[in-house]
Design a protein around this motif. Structure first.
Motif: not given
Length: 109
Positions: A48-73
């Protein structure tokens, strides 16, 4: 009946952009990049994260996949950090979306 749009097309329409054959056509008045906010989206699955990032890039947005911050999970997981004028709340495996402000995470979803 109601027309269903592909998720990427819905995302493009929400962002004011539309892709055709590798070209990005922009319509509407887009703000400057300085006005964009930083967000983190978390997911139930890595796919799901990979698909989301791919769609953001196709829409022209800058994004990057990374580990979830400890504060969130505390569990292992992958999130997508991106810049946009507004949060993108599309995605089947989307668990949560957070606005990043001064090193803190404000939940939006």
């Amino acid at each position: 009946g109601r027309t269903e749009y592909h998720p990427l097309l819905r995302l493009s329409k929400a962002l004011g952009t539309y892709h055709t054959g590798g070209q990005r056509i922009s319509y509407g008045n887009r703000r400057k990049r300085e006005l964009s906010m930083e967000y983190i989206a978390t997911f139930y699955t890595h796919f799901g994260a990979s698909e989301y990032a791919r769609n953001l890039r196709r829409a022209g947005l800058r994004c990057r996949m990374m580990p979830v911050p400890r504060k969130l999970s505390s569990s292992c997981g992958t999130c997508v950090r991106f810049e946009a004028e507004q949060p993108i709340l599309l995605g089947e495996d989307l668990e949560g979306v957070y606005r990043v402000e001064n090193g803190e995470y404000q939940p939006l979803l």
